[in-house]
Every structure is written in structure tokens, then in C-alpha cells.
Write an enzyme that holds these catalytic residues in place. Structure first.
Site, PDB file in Angstrom:
ATOM      1  NE  ARG A 100     -10.947  -9.688  -1.865  1.00  0.00           N
ATOM      2  CZ  ARG A 100     -11.353  -8.775  -2.740  1.00  0.00           C
ATOM      3  NH1 ARG A 100     -11.668  -9.131  -3.974  1.00  0.00           N
ATOM      4  NH2 ARG A 100     -11.453  -7.514  -2.386  1.00  0.00           N
TER       5      ARG A 100
ATOM      6  CE  LYS B 141      -3.928  -1.826   2.666  1.00  0.00           C
ATOM      7  NZ  LYS B 141      -4.956  -1.668   1.617  1.00  0.00           N
TER       8      LYS B 141
HETATM    9  N1  BES Z   1      -8.096  -3.707   4.396  1.00  0.00           N
HETATM   10  C1  BES Z   1      -8.221  -3.354   3.028  1.00  0.00           C
HETATM   11  C2  BES Z   1      -9.513  -2.578   2.736  1.00  0.00           C
HETATM   12  C3  BES Z   1      -9.526  -1.138   3.160  1.00  0.00           C
HETATM   13  C4  BES Z   1      -8.892  -0.185   2.408  1.00  0.00           C
HETATM   14  C5  BES Z   1     -10.265  -0.761   4.258  1.00  0.00           C
HETATM   15  C6  BES Z   1      -8.957   1.148   2.785  1.00  0.00           C
HETATM   16  C7  BES Z   1     -10.336   0.570   4.625  1.00  0.00           C
HETATM   17  C8  BES Z   1      -9.684   1.526   3.894  1.00  0.00           C
HETATM   18  C9  BES Z   1      -8.233  -4.604   2.157  1.00  0.00           C
HETATM   19  O1  BES Z   1      -7.447  -5.635   2.625  1.00  0.00           O
HETATM   20  C10 BES Z   1      -7.714  -4.187   0.832  1.00  0.00           C
HETATM   21  O2  BES Z   1      -6.590  -3.804   0.769  1.00  0.00           O
HETATM   22  N2  BES Z   1      -8.551  -4.264  -0.191  1.00  0.00           N
HETATM   23  C11 BES Z   1      -8.164  -3.873  -1.505  1.00  0.00           C
HETATM   24  C12 BES Z   1      -8.720  -4.898  -2.465  1.00  0.00           C
HETATM   25  C13 BES Z   1      -8.221  -4.751  -3.865  1.00  0.00           C
HETATM   26  C14 BES Z   1      -6.718  -4.988  -3.935  1.00  0.00           C
HETATM   27  C15 BES Z   1      -8.957  -5.726  -4.762  1.00  0.00           C
HETATM   28  C16 BES Z   1      -8.748  -2.493  -1.783  1.00  0.00           C
HETATM   29  O3  BES Z   1      -9.872  -2.202  -1.376  1.00  0.00           O
HETATM   30  O4  BES Z   1      -8.018  -1.683  -2.370  1.00  0.00           O
HETATM   31 MN    MN Z   2      -5.449  -5.444   2.007  1.00  0.00          MN
END
Ligand code: BES
Ligand code: MN
Ligand code: ZN
Length: 485
Positions: free
Chosen positions: A338, A264
Site C-alpha cells: 500500500r 515474515k
Molecule cells: N504481499 C503481502 C500479501 C500477501 C500475503 C499475499 C500472503 C499473498 C499471501 C503483503 O505485502 C503483506 O504482507 N500484507 C500483510 C498486511 C498486514 C501486515 C497489515 C498481510 O496481509 O499480512
Molecule cells: Mn508485505
């Protein structure tokens, strides 16, 4: 613990309490509550004068401080009487605690505003929730002011204590989530589950890395490869409902999400300590069950790990095999929630014959784009279960909005080389792709609903019962409402 945990109730009136702040009410039609009426008379019409001057209108959110007979009296606007429901009572009670904290008064009392104690649970909830602060890491001597006692006057309903127990459980969930990743680790979640199990006579099972890897939980094991912090698969069983089928609640316990190799951006990465809020919701719910001991069967499952980038970390392109035997092509290591939930849902489906499964997860940034901090995105496989959830949402005041799991969406997570992939079509319907993926791991014919709480679990706007910016404990009240219906 920086919140009150007990709310007393007593038939006593305003002039028989030594609480530092006493709250009474006025409706928008300028009609006083019984104790407000009594105080108005005892003070030779102090409230009437304020009304005549135009300062007191009785609107929702109003609060005015008076001094009568050496006591501090908070006159609260209750709004329109026909709109004064449990949700409104909770907010008013929250305002009482918040006002006391703000003025550094350590004891409060508020009038029971009900005709028949029908809202007294919300009174208990609101007083506790409004008193919540997260100040465990503040070391300055002026940082530690906390509320010490709260009482509901004019009634002795057991609903007050019930509400306080629920409020406590929400605060427990907030604390778990607000502590950072170096405190709330998977081991800490397992410890919290142990405390709950001991209090509630529940059975606790915790599988460690070696155990769940050998058992075939290849998706959780895959995510956990990148971290040395010991991951855990936690199961709490509360069986107090005879031979009723258990209701199962699953929560994402990702105690820090750096994104893995698909790392990230650094800005706001600290917020990913909140990526275990799903587990906070379900553990908070179990905490309330331990206190209230309802006659139901509930199983709580928390898959828990960090998502880091250690030398052994899983990589984009890797293929993992989940507990139900399905293979998963990993296209983005940041879609890890997931994956760990896949094994939890498959485990729940295989080892129990559940009435239904609910899962809670901060799963997608996309849900925050769609619904902001206002509502949780929900999707599932069973209309009648969804309808029950909608009712629980109304009565708890925790807002949800349903997304469709249409076949067109479900196709988007099929992989060319494995059974499924962990992403849908980039840039499209990301929250639904998350739900469509999870559906693959829920047993046929088991009613299931997925709650994407990435927008609601923290950072919502401040109401008197919601803390600013930090973890909200979203879902505990809705699920408790749901479990008892
Ligand atoms: N924990 C994150 C989701 C998240 C992101 C919650 C920002 C709150 C604020 C999750 O694990 C994630 O990173 N999801 C990705 C999925 C994508 C790579 C398909 C997302 O939402 O960017
Ligand atoms: Mn994530
Ligand atoms: Zn995550």
C-alpha cells in the site's frame, strides 16, 4: 518461451490437415459438430458405436481418442449447447493443448465450434494458455517437450489471432511472475516495459531511487531503503485514442517481500517472489495493447522494489511522507504494498486527468482467507465504474467480489500522530483496510477501483487454461475487456 505464440486459422477440414491431433466435438444431446459428423460418417460410425456402448456422453470435460484414416481424433464433450459460451470454448481449447502436451504430440488442430466465429477469440486464447509451461530452469533432456503449432479448422476469422495475442500476453505475465526474485528484479520489469514500449510505440519513463526520492515519493523510497537492488518507478504511456482521457492501470511490482523489519515467517516465504503479480497483470495488458493497437489512451504505472531488512531499512514507528504530501505512520513494515502504491496513485492523480484508475496488487493475505483462490476482492469509489468491471468479469470469466469501503472502515486507518497509518484494526477486515488506505492517495473525483489479487494471482486450482500452483496472469483478460468497452 514454453508456449505456442501463434494460432493459425484455415477453412480446411479435418482430412486436409497434417496436425498430430485433431479435435472435434459432441454436445450432451449427442449432437455432433459438423466435422465430428463428417468423421463419424467417414469411419462408418466409430463415434456412434462409442455412444451406443455408453462411453461417449458429450458431457463437459469428456475427451476420447479415436484413430480414423491414420489420424488421431480427439472427440470432446461440449456439454449443453445453450451453455456453450466463450468461457466454455476457452476451456475446451485449453484441453486440446493440454492433451497434446501430455501425449507428446507437437501439433494440434481444432474445429471452430462457432456458428458465426463469435467464440473464436476464446479458441485462440485457450489454445495458447493450455500450452503454457514454466520449464526455463529444467535442464534434463526429457523436460523440454513443447507444443509447436496450433490451428483452428473450418474458419479464417481474425478473432483467432486476436485471442492468441491475448493468450500470449497472459503467458508473458505468468513468465514475469514465475521467474524468481533474483531474475525478475525491478530492473528486469523496467526492461520488460522497454520491450513493450518498442513493440507498441509507447513512451517509457523510468525514475530511479535518487529521482523518485527527490520528487517526493517518500513512501516508495521508505520501503526501498532496506534493499540494495535498484528500485524503479516505471511509466508506460500508450496514446492512440485522440483526446480521450487516459485510463490508468497501476500494478504492485514488489519483486520480493520478506516483510522488512516486521519479517515474515520462513515457511512459504519463497512465495513472496509472486508479490509483483500486480505489475505482471498491467505489463501483460500493455503487451497485448502493443500487439493489438486499439484506439485508446492507456497509462501503466509500476512502482517496483524489494522489501528487505538491510541496515538502512525503514522501521515500525517511522513516519513517511507520500507524493501527495500526506504523512503515513508505519506500524508494520510488511504492509509495504500500500505504501509503494500510495505514491503511484498520487502520481497518477497529479500528472494526468484520467477517466479512471485501476490498481492491481497482491496486497493482503486476508483476501485469500475470504475468497480463496477463486475470486479477486475489489473495492472502489464509483458505482458505474464498478458495474463496468462486473460486466468485464462476466465476459472474461475472471471472477471478482466487491467489498464495501464504508466510512466506518475508512476511519480505521487514521493515525493519532500522522495523517494515516499503514494498518487497520489488527485481525479485522484486513483487505478493506488496504483499500481504505489506498483511497487516501487517489485524487478527489477520480473514479478508482482496487483489485486485491493476492488469492488469484497464483496457486489456483488447475483448469485446462490455468497452470497448477504457479502464476496465473490473473486480470489481463478482464482488463482488456474493460479497456475496450
Ligand atoms: N504481499 C503481502 C500479501 C500477501 C500475503 C499475499 C500472503 C499473498 C499471501 C503483503 O505485502 C503483506 O504482507 N500484507 C500483510 C498486511 C498486514 C501486515 C497489515 C498481510 O496481509 O499480512
Ligand atoms: Mn508485505
Ligand atoms: Zn507484499
Amino acid at each position: 518461451m514454453a508456449h505456442i505464440s501463434i494460432v493459425n486459422s484455415t477453412k480446411k477440414s479435418w482430412n486436409e490437415t497434417d496436425a498430430g491431433l485433431i479435435a472435434v466435438g459432441i454436445y450432451q444431446d449427442k449432437k455432433f459438430t459438423p466435422m465430428a459428423d463428417a468423421i463419424n460418417q467417414a469411419s462408418n460410425g466409430a463415434f456412434t458405436e462409442a455412444i451406443e456402448l455408453g462411453d461417449v456422453k458429450g458431457k463437459t470435460g469428456e475427451s476420447h481418442l479415436f484413430y480414423v484414416d491414420g489420424k488421431r481424433i480427439l472427440l470432446l464433450g461440449l456439454g449443453k449447447k445453450d451453455k456453450f459460451d466463450s468461457n466454455a470454448v476457452q476451456l475446451v481449447a485449453g484441453t486440446v493443448s493440454r492433451t497434446a502436451l501430455h501425449k507428446k504430440i507437437d501439433s494440434v488442430a481444432m474445429e471452430c465450434f462457432c456458428e458465426d466465429c463469435e467464440h473464436c477469440q476464446s479458441c485462440g486464447e485457450g489454445l495458447v494458455l493450455g500450452s503454457y509451461q514454466f520449464i526455463d530452469y529444467k535442464t534434463g533432456k526429457d523436460d523440454g517437450f513443447i507444443l509447436k503449432s496450433a490451428t483452428v479448422l473450418g474458419c479464417d476469422s481474425p478473432n483467432v489471432a486476436k485471442g492468441a495475442a491475448i493468450g500470449n500476453s497472459v503467458c508473458f505475465a505468468r513468465d514475469l511472475a514465475n521467474h524468481p526474485g533474483n531474475t525478475t528484479t525491478p530492473s528486469r520489469l523496467a526492461e520488460a516495459a522497454k520491450e513493450i514500449a518498442d513493440e507498441g510505440g509507447m513512451k517509457l519513463t523510468v525514475f530511479d531511487r535518487e529521482e523518485f526520492t527527490d520528487m517526493g515519493m517518500g513512501a516508495l523510497a521508505g520501503v526501498a531503503l532496506g534493499t540494495d537492488e535498484p528500485p524503479k518507478f516505471i511509466i508506460l504511456e500508450y496514446m492512440n485514442g485522440g483526446d480521450a482521457k487516459p485510463k490508468i492501470i497501476v500494478g504492485k511490482g514488489l519483486t520480493f517481500d520478506a516483510g522488512g523489519i516486521s519479517i515474515k515467517p520462513a515457511g512459504k516465504m519463497d512465495e513472496m517472489k509472486y508479490d509483483m503479480c500486480g505489475s505482471a497483470t498491467v505489463l501483460g495488458t500493455m503487451k497485448a495493447i502493443a500487439a493489438l493497437k486499439p484506439k485508446i489512451n492507456v497509462v501503466c504505472i509500476v512502482p517496483s522494489t524489494e522489501n528487505l531488512l538491510g541496515a538502512k531499512a525503514y522501521k515500525p514507528g517511522d513516519i513517511l511522507k507520500a507524493y501527495n504530501g500526506k504523512t503515513i505512520e508505519v506500524l508494520n513494515t510488511d504492509a509495504e504494498g500500500r505504501l509503494i502504491l500510495a505514491d503511484a496513485l498520487a502520481y497518477a492523480s497529479k500528472h494526468y486527468d484520467p477517466e479512471y484508475i485501476l490498481d492491481f496488487a497482491t496486497l493482503t493475505g486476508a483476501v485469500l482467507v475470504t475468497l480463496g483462490h477463486i475470486a479477486t476482492g475489489v473495492m472502489g469509489t464509483d458505482d458505474s465504474l464498478m458495474n463496468k468491471i462486473k460486466l468485464a468479469s462476466k465476459s472474461s470469466g475472471e471472477k471478482i467480489w466487491e467489498f464495501p469501503l464504508w466510512p466506518e472502515f475508512c476511519k480505521q486507518i487514521k493515525s493519532d500522530i500522522a495523517d494515516v497509518k499503514n494498518m487497520g484494526t489488527p485481525g479485522q477486515a484486513g483487505s478493506i483496510a488496504g483499500g481504505a488506505f489506498l483511497k487516501e492517495f487517489v485524487g478527489e473525483d477520480i473514479p478508482w477501483v482496487h483489485f486485491d489479487i493476492a488469492g488469484t494471482a497464483w496457486g489456483s486450482k488447475t483448469t485446462s487454461v490455468d497452470p497448477k500452483g504457479s502464476a496465473t496472469g490473473w486480470g489481463v483478460r478482464l482488463v482488456l475487456d474493460m479497456l475496450n468497452s
